[in-house]
Structure formats: C-alpha cells, structure tokens
Design an enzyme around this catalytic site. Structure first.
Site, PDB file in Angstrom:
ATOM      1  N   ASN A 191       0.848  -1.189   0.000  1.00 29.76           N
ATOM      2  CA  ASN A 191       0.000   0.000   0.000  1.00 29.76           C
ATOM      3  C   ASN A 191       0.883   1.238   0.000  1.00 29.76           C
ATOM      4  OD1 ASN A 191      -2.374  -1.568   0.223  1.00 29.76           O
ATOM      5  ND2 ASN A 191      -2.131  -1.704   2.435  1.00 29.76           N
ATOM      6  N   VAL A 209       1.065   2.669   8.093  1.00 28.70           N
ATOM      7  CA  VAL A 209       2.375   2.745   8.762  1.00 28.70           C
ATOM      8  C   VAL A 209       3.396   3.264   7.738  1.00 28.70           C
ATOM      9  CG1 VAL A 209       4.235   1.438   9.858  1.00 28.70           C
ATOM     10  CG2 VAL A 209       1.844   0.877  10.378  1.00 28.70           C
ATOM     11  N   HIS A 247       6.488  -1.640   3.444  1.00 25.43           N
ATOM     12  CA  HIS A 247       6.285  -3.044   3.812  1.00 25.43           C
ATOM     13  C   HIS A 247       5.433  -3.719   2.759  1.00 25.43           C
ATOM     14  CE1 HIS A 247       3.173  -0.558   5.685  1.00 25.43           C
ATOM     15  NE2 HIS A 247       2.341  -1.570   5.490  1.00 25.43           N
ATOM     16  N   MET A 248       5.577  -5.032   2.701  1.00 28.29           N
ATOM     17  CA  MET A 248       4.788  -5.869   1.800  1.00 28.29           C
ATOM     18  C   MET A 248       3.957  -6.806   2.667  1.00 28.29           C
ATOM     19  SD  MET A 248       6.398  -8.435  -1.068  1.00 28.29           S
ATOM     20  CE  MET A 248       6.886  -7.152  -2.214  1.00 28.29           C
ATOM     21  N   HIS A 249       2.664  -6.914   2.363  1.00 27.01           N
ATOM     22  CA  HIS A 249       1.794  -7.856   3.068  1.00 27.01           C
ATOM     23  C   HIS A 249       1.806  -9.196   2.322  1.00 27.01           C
ATOM     24  CE1 HIS A 249      -0.577  -4.737   5.407  1.00 27.01           C
ATOM     25  NE2 HIS A 249      -0.084  -3.971   4.452  1.00 27.01           N
TER      26      HIS A 249
END
Ligand code: AMP
Length: 113
Positions: free
Chosen positions: A86, A95, A99-101
């Site tokens: 995102n 946040v 980052h990668m989910h």
C-alpha cells in the site's frame, strides 16, 4: 526514532519474527486479515514506495523473495496467496515504513480491495 516498524526491527517493541537477514525482516501482522498475514519489511527506513530511490529498488525483489520463501514455510504456496504494497492515503497505507503484506490461508476476494 518514532517509527513503529523501526522499533520492532531494533527489538525495542516485540514482534513475532519469522525472518531476519541483513536487509529484510518479516513478522506477523498484529491485526491479521487472513489466517496467514505476514509483513515483509526492509531494515532501512523508507517511508513509502514513493520515497524509494532507484538504488533501493532491488529491495523489492528481495522482499518478494522472502515472501515466496515464507509462503512455502507457512504451507500456502500451492493454494495461493496475495502480496500487497500500500502507498499513501488512498492506497490505504497506515504505517509510514515500506512493507509488503503476505496474505493467505483462505479464499481471498477476487476484488483488489
Ligand atoms: P498498511 O495499512 O499497509 O500501512 O499496513 C500496516 C499494517 O501494520 C497493518 O496491517 C497493521 O495491522 C500492522 N501493524 C501495525 N502495528 C503493528 C505491530 N506493532 N506489529 C505488527 N503489525 C502491526
């Protein structure tokens, strides 16, 4: 240093760590949206996709490689999974540390969101 992910990376606050190397860490999401929900995070504080320098871009490939390894370790490789990054307000980023989910373990919606 006020970034929550930087605090998890430094060990100042706990995280359920699943992977650590010199560039990337991975830990379980505190508010899982699927049976498997892992965050793959670069140690370097980069606020978002938009803030990535060209020289940072190889990190995305490394993050994807860690996600692929973890999907296998978590037993969801064959069933399938989703990787999401995102960016910004309308992208749903909450946040401000890249980052990668990794999401899986249930049938995810066919919709992107
Ligand atoms: P995003 O909305 O893409 O920025 O995703 C941020 C994710 O970080 C959310 O899914 C949160 O549930 C997760 N999160 C926030 N704080 C923590 C924490 N202390 N430990 C693990 N995951 C967290």
């Amino acid at each position: 240093m006020s970034c929550i992910f930087c605090k998890i990376i430094s060990g100042e606050i706990p995280g359920e760590m699943l992977h650590q190397d010199d560039e990337i860490v991975a830990f379980r999401d505190i508010n899982p949206r699927a049976p498997i929900h892992i965050l793959i995070v670069p140690r370097k504080h980069i606020a978002a996709m938009n803030e990535m320098a060209d020289s940072d871009l190889p990190l995305l490939g490394k993050m994807a490689g860690v996600a692929k390894q973890l999907a296998k370790a978590e037993g969801i490789s064959e069933r399938g999974y989703r990787l999401v990054v995102n960016c910004g307000l309308e992208g749903g980023q909450s946040v401000p540390h890249l980052h990668m989910h990794l999401l899986g373990g249930r049938q995810l919606s066919g919709k992107m969101a």
